[in-house]
Design a protein around this motif. Structure first.
Motif, PDB file in Angstrom:
ATOM      1  N   ASP A  87     -60.161 -23.773  37.615  1.00 24.30           N
ATOM      2  CA  ASP A  87     -60.901 -24.062  38.755  1.00 24.30           C
ATOM      3  C   ASP A  87     -60.428 -23.868  40.223  1.00 24.30           C
ATOM      4  O   ASP A  87     -59.404 -24.694  40.365  1.00 24.30           O
ATOM      5  CB  ASP A  87     -61.618 -25.504  38.495  1.00 24.30           C
ATOM      6  N   LEU A  88     -60.949 -22.919  40.873  1.00 23.61           N
ATOM      7  CA  LEU A  88     -60.358 -22.689  42.135  1.00 23.61           C
ATOM      8  C   LEU A  88     -60.295 -23.872  43.267  1.00 23.61           C
ATOM      9  O   LEU A  88     -59.411 -24.078  43.953  1.00 23.61           O
ATOM     10  CB  LEU A  88     -61.075 -21.591  42.913  1.00 23.61           C
ATOM     11  N   ILE A  89     -61.435 -24.691  43.032  1.00 19.22           N
ATOM     12  CA  ILE A  89     -61.566 -26.063  43.807  1.00 19.22           C
ATOM     13  C   ILE A  89     -60.300 -26.656  43.695  1.00 19.22           C
ATOM     14  O   ILE A  89     -59.430 -27.133  44.656  1.00 19.22           O
ATOM     15  CB  ILE A  89     -63.123 -26.453  43.786  1.00 19.22           C
ATOM     16  N   LYS A  90     -59.963 -26.826  42.090  1.00 18.03           N
ATOM     17  CA  LYS A  90     -58.999 -27.966  41.955  1.00 18.03           C
ATOM     18  C   LYS A  90     -57.653 -27.471  42.364  1.00 18.03           C
ATOM     19  O   LYS A  90     -56.718 -28.138  42.840  1.00 18.03           O
ATOM     20  CB  LYS A  90     -58.946 -28.014  40.547  1.00 18.03           C
ATOM     21  N   ARG A  91     -57.509 -25.934  42.152  1.00 18.05           N
ATOM     22  CA  ARG A  91     -56.292 -25.430  42.259  1.00 18.05           C
ATOM     23  C   ARG A  91     -56.003 -25.632  44.089  1.00 18.05           C
ATOM     24  O   ARG A  91     -54.957 -26.143  44.527  1.00 18.05           O
ATOM     25  CB  ARG A  91     -56.255 -24.080  42.046  1.00 18.05           C
ATOM     26  N   LEU A  92     -57.014 -25.275  44.932  1.00 16.92           N
ATOM     27  CA  LEU A  92     -56.940 -25.364  46.235  1.00 16.92           C
ATOM     28  C   LEU A  92     -56.447 -26.944  46.684  1.00 16.92           C
ATOM     29  O   LEU A  92     -55.580 -27.005  47.466  1.00 16.92           O
ATOM     30  CB  LEU A  92     -57.998 -25.208  46.985  1.00 16.92           C
ATOM     31  N   GLU A  93     -57.022 -27.773  46.008  1.00 10.84           N
ATOM     32  CA  GLU A  93     -56.911 -29.397  46.346  1.00 10.84           C
ATOM     33  C   GLU A  93     -55.416 -29.653  46.202  1.00 10.84           C
ATOM     34  O   GLU A  93     -54.769 -30.231  46.907  1.00 10.84           O
ATOM     35  CB  GLU A  93     -57.655 -30.187  45.443  1.00 10.84           C
ATOM     36  N   SER A  94     -54.871 -28.851  44.998  1.00  8.07           N
ATOM     37  CA  SER A  94     -53.548 -29.277  44.562  1.00  8.07           C
ATOM     38  C   SER A  94     -52.390 -28.391  45.416  1.00  8.07           C
ATOM     39  O   SER A  94     -51.311 -28.796  45.570  1.00  8.07           O
ATOM     40  CB  SER A  94     -53.155 -29.059  43.142  1.00  8.07           C
ATOM     41  N   GLU A  95     -52.929 -27.441  45.973  1.00 10.11           N
ATOM     42  CA  GLU A  95     -52.002 -26.522  46.888  1.00 10.11           C
ATOM     43  C   GLU A  95     -51.948 -26.940  48.555  1.00 10.11           C
ATOM     44  O   GLU A  95     -50.951 -26.877  48.914  1.00 10.11           O
ATOM     45  CB  GLU A  95     -52.334 -24.973  46.755  1.00 10.11           C
ATOM     46  N   LEU A  96     -53.170 -27.435  48.767  1.00 11.67           N
ATOM     47  CA  LEU A  96     -53.257 -27.775  50.362  1.00 11.67           C
ATOM     48  C   LEU A  96     -53.032 -29.238  50.626  1.00 11.67           C
ATOM     49  O   LEU A  96     -53.086 -30.061  49.563  1.00 11.67           O
ATOM     50  CB  LEU A  96     -54.531 -27.413  50.866  1.00 11.67           C
ATOM     51  N   SER A  97     -53.059 -29.629  51.565  1.00 17.34           N
ATOM     52  CA  SER A  97     -52.998 -31.065  52.302  1.00 17.34           C
ATOM     53  C   SER A  97     -53.591 -31.191  53.592  1.00 17.34           C
ATOM     54  O   SER A  97     -53.675 -30.413  54.269  1.00 17.34           O
ATOM     55  CB  SER A  97     -51.545 -31.568  52.116  1.00 17.34           C
ATOM     56  N   GLY A  98     -53.674 -32.418  53.968  1.00 20.78           N
ATOM     57  CA  GLY A  98     -54.178 -32.849  55.240  1.00 20.78           C
ATOM     58  C   GLY A  98     -55.439 -32.487  55.673  1.00 20.78           C
ATOM     59  O   GLY A  98     -56.375 -32.447  54.713  1.00 20.78           O
ATOM     60  N   ASP A  99     -55.263 -32.283  56.973  1.00 19.69           N
ATOM     61  CA  ASP A  99     -56.819 -31.708  57.416  1.00 19.69           C
ATOM     62  C   ASP A  99     -57.390 -30.442  56.937  1.00 19.69           C
ATOM     63  O   ASP A  99     -58.305 -30.178  57.019  1.00 19.69           O
ATOM     64  CB  ASP A  99     -56.806 -31.752  58.988  1.00 19.69           C
ATOM     65  N   PHE A 100     -56.323 -29.535  56.803  1.00 21.76           N
ATOM     66  CA  PHE A 100     -56.444 -28.342  56.255  1.00 21.76           C
ATOM     67  C   PHE A 100     -57.060 -28.174  54.847  1.00 21.76           C
ATOM     68  O   PHE A 100     -57.962 -27.649  54.780  1.00 21.76           O
ATOM     69  CB  PHE A 100     -55.238 -27.415  56.159  1.00 21.76           C
ATOM     70  N   GLU A 101     -56.565 -28.984  54.252  1.00 20.79           N
ATOM     71  CA  GLU A 101     -57.182 -29.097  52.945  1.00 20.79           C
ATOM     72  C   GLU A 101     -58.501 -29.650  52.626  1.00 20.79           C
ATOM     73  O   GLU A 101     -59.492 -29.343  52.023  1.00 20.79           O
ATOM     74  CB  GLU A 101     -56.350 -30.302  51.913  1.00 20.79           C
ATOM     75  N   LYS A 102     -58.764 -30.921  53.582  1.00 22.12           N
ATOM     76  CA  LYS A 102     -60.129 -31.332  53.670  1.00 22.12           C
ATOM     77  C   LYS A 102     -61.072 -30.432  54.089  1.00 22.12           C
ATOM     78  O   LYS A 102     -62.092 -30.268  53.615  1.00 22.12           O
ATOM     79  CB  LYS A 102     -59.940 -32.552  54.716  1.00 22.12           C
ATOM     80  N   ALA A 103     -60.765 -29.598  55.196  1.00 18.45           N
ATOM     81  CA  ALA A 103     -61.668 -28.606  55.525  1.00 18.45           C
ATOM     82  C   ALA A 103     -62.076 -27.498  54.807  1.00 18.45           C
ATOM     83  O   ALA A 103     -63.149 -27.052  54.682  1.00 18.45           O
ATOM     84  CB  ALA A 103     -61.058 -28.237  56.977  1.00 18.45           C
ATOM     85  N   VAL A 104     -60.744 -26.993  54.031  1.00 21.19           N
ATOM     86  CA  VAL A 104     -60.923 -26.026  52.982  1.00 21.19           C
ATOM     87  C   VAL A 104     -62.010 -26.612  52.060  1.00 21.19           C
ATOM     88  O   VAL A 104     -62.995 -25.886  51.309  1.00 21.19           O
ATOM     89  CB  VAL A 104     -59.790 -25.444  52.576  1.00 21.19           C
ATOM     90  N   TYR A 105     -61.819 -27.641  51.383  1.00 16.94           N
ATOM     91  CA  TYR A 105     -62.478 -28.231  50.510  1.00 16.94           C
ATOM     92  C   TYR A 105     -64.227 -28.388  50.845  1.00 16.94           C
ATOM     93  O   TYR A 105     -64.723 -28.141  49.751  1.00 16.94           O
ATOM     94  CB  TYR A 105     -61.985 -29.569  50.032  1.00 16.94           C
ATOM     95  N   ARG A 106     -64.318 -28.570  51.793  1.00 23.87           N
ATOM     96  CA  ARG A 106     -65.739 -28.855  52.463  1.00 23.87           C
ATOM     97  C   ARG A 106     -66.087 -27.461  52.514  1.00 23.87           C
ATOM     98  O   ARG A 106     -67.472 -27.368  51.865  1.00 23.87           O
ATOM     99  CB  ARG A 106     -65.664 -29.247  53.951  1.00 23.87           C
ATOM    100  N   TRP A 107     -65.437 -26.477  52.915  1.00 23.59           N
ATOM    101  CA  TRP A 107     -65.897 -25.158  53.237  1.00 23.59           C
ATOM    102  C   TRP A 107     -66.361 -24.418  51.763  1.00 23.59           C
ATOM    103  O   TRP A 107     -67.270 -23.653  51.438  1.00 23.59           O
ATOM    104  CB  TRP A 107     -64.789 -24.329  53.805  1.00 23.59           C
ATOM    105  N   ILE A 108     -65.476 -24.800  50.779  1.00 26.95           N
ATOM    106  CA  ILE A 108     -65.398 -23.835  49.476  1.00 26.95           C
ATOM    107  C   ILE A 108     -66.610 -24.340  48.635  1.00 26.95           C
ATOM    108  O   ILE A 108     -67.292 -23.388  47.715  1.00 26.95           O
ATOM    109  CB  ILE A 108     -64.129 -23.939  48.760  1.00 26.95           C
ATOM    110  N   LEU A 109     -67.020 -25.630  48.778  1.00 26.89           N
ATOM    111  CA  LEU A 109     -68.200 -26.042  48.020  1.00 26.89           C
ATOM    112  C   LEU A 109     -69.530 -25.194  48.434  1.00 26.89           C
ATOM    113  O   LEU A 109     -69.505 -24.893  49.560  1.00 26.89           O
ATOM    114  CB  LEU A 109     -68.427 -27.486  48.299  1.00 26.89           C
ATOM    115  N   ASP A 110     -70.440 -25.133  47.609  1.00 32.14           N
ATOM    116  CA  ASP A 110     -71.871 -24.641  47.920  1.00 32.14           C
ATOM    117  C   ASP A 110     -72.353 -25.664  49.274  1.00 32.14           C
ATOM    118  O   ASP A 110     -72.284 -26.974  49.090  1.00 32.14           O
ATOM    119  CB  ASP A 110     -72.888 -24.862  46.780  1.00 32.14           C
TER     120      ASP A 110
END
Lengths: 313, 313
Positions: free
Chosen positions: B59-82
């Motif tokens: 799952d790309l979303i889970k992988r991104l969560e584990s790779e990134l952190s902080g405000d960057f992670e949060k922003a990417v997580y918001r962005w990657i979702l539908d």
């Protein structure tokens, strides 16, 4: 299960021609109209409307209105519309005759989330404002709160239940009713937001814990406007087949049959679960619904209702 | 208009491979992640998620969560979702941090009727109950009434306006505010059921008749919970570009930037009208939003926001 009987072979073109023929000459041939329209489902009736318009550049619905009259006209008019459009019309009529709020509650509580939404869309297309705007404009106070909450709901329809929450909220309802706080915001909240499955768990819990069903608890109260509507909502949410059986029973039992109610239940449920309602009616009254309808109605209106009830073709 | 820049040629397969490569080896290659994801629209990001899953059974979303952190992670997580799923998550987070009800109001008032409905569907799919259930469970009293009315709305979106009614209802709002009856049921009814076009007519009428805008009228009141939320609702319904410009201005002006607000506005509007918000921001602050963001943020988070704001490819 549905009651209407649809033949295997027919053509929309021939149906449209058959209707046109029924309109022509001396007097209308109502039997032909029943023979065709009462034996086609919603999608098929739509195709017939389109075929009719294509052939004669005339609106079939308008023509039917000018050809028919009385209860028969009203029933055919309800039937010929797309289901969501019919419900929109019924809601609008009910709002204008204030006091018919139970019709609004039926629409809001019996339908699935998507079906209710389709009615809200149809309402906007027809009346150029939203159902909730009109509900709010025709009501006030506690009844407004209840109705607005019900018509704007888009309930969760999954199977997940929270048993602990059902417990707490059954108690909340019981507490509010005991204190005669029927318009308590928690009562409105629970009834307007919880899923039907969750509500069923709540109602069961209520009965188990307090020895009486929630509708019985409300029945013992003086039937003012709000309490009456709360009961309608709870019954429609809990078991609408049972609810509709009683609507029919009351409509038939009344001195001078309530044709509006009779038409409403038969027309709106004929393609859905009128068979279940019929079965329950027989169990409860030891007489078939067909028989009762035969006794209480006559003429083309009788023929039409009986056809929707699954008789003949 | 949108701000994000999407290249003409790219393949979902290569994007997925590029992301995988960015995750591998010593440390994550955040620049590559920004280069790919910040330049794909919602439909494309979905395709990339699917391609990634097809290639790596991960799952790309889970992988991104584990790779990134902080405000960057949060922003990417918001962005990657539908988009509708992102709004559902944002609503849920806001409800848990009570006090963030303005986020709920933004979702309810800025979106079109169909978009809001999509969020309600996504919320149910994710959390197994309805958005309105959770809103009701986390609120009470007047705030509950306002929020429930707003999130369950399915407003009419046609162009028809009733000028006479706008007049009456502008007076109703004025009367209620003058008497400090901010939670008057008519205030809630008007704001939660009228179409946006009709509301605009009401707000214009209010200004014309009473010499001050409705938001100004509320601004002079002590900013208790309800009044604050009423203002947010009115501003989102009336002109959400102006509203978001101010959210950004406040987020940037604050000592210790409000990253949550910054991320929220940029991520949710980048594919919609962030260009308009940027223009207004420049007019109002005589400094470009890009410049302000550059000053207030840093690292991958800065790169990501600037890319969403339409910089580079």
């Amino acid at each position: 299960m549905a009651t209407i009987v649809v033949p295997e072979n027919f053509s929309y073109q021939e149906d449209a021609e058959g209707l046109r023929k029924a309109f022509e000459g001396w007097g209308t041939n109502e039997k032909a109209i029943v023979r065709i329209l009462a034996h086609r489902n919603a999608a098929q009736r739509k195709q017939i409307r389109q075929a009719y318009h294509g052939l004669y550049q005339e609106d079939l619905i308008k023509r039917l209105e000018s050809e028919l009259s009385g209860d028969f006209e009203k029933a055919v008019y309800r039937w010929i519309l797309d289901p969501e459009d019919r419900e929109a019309v019924m809601a609008n009529v009910a709002l204008k005759k204030s006091g018919d709020f139970h019709v609004i509650i039926e629409i809001a509580c019996v339908h699935s989330s998507e079906e209710l939404l389709a009615v809200r869309r149809a309402y906007q297309a027809r009346y150029k404002h939203s159902l909730e705007e009109d509900v709010a404009a025709h009501t006030s106070g506690d009844i407004r709160k209840l109705l607005l909450g019900l018509v704007t709901a888009y309930r969760y329809e999954g199977s997940e239940i929270n048993a602990k929450l059902a417990d707490t909220e059954a108690d909340k309802l019981h507490g509010a009713f005991k204190d005669k706080e029927f318009s308590h915001e928690e009562v409105i909240r629970i009834l307007t937001t919880r899923s039907k499955t969750q509500l069923m768990a709540i109602f069961n819990r209520y009965r188990d814990d307090h020895g009486t069903s929630i509708t019985k608890a409300l029945q013992s109260e003086p039937a003012d406007g709000l309490i009456k509507l709360l009961r309608v909502a709870i019954r429609c949410l809990d078991n609408h087949v049972k609810y509709y059986e009683k609507v029919l029973r009351n409509a038939i039992k009344r001195v001078g049959t309530d044709e509006d109610a009779l038409t409403r239940v038969i027309v709106t449920r004929a393609e859905k679960d009128l068979r279940d309602i019929k079965e329950l009616y027989y169990k409860r009254n030891s007489v078939t619904l067909d028989h009762a309808v035969k006794k209480e109605t006559r003429g083309d209106y009788e023929d039409f209702l009986l056809a929707l009830l699954g008789n003949g073709n």
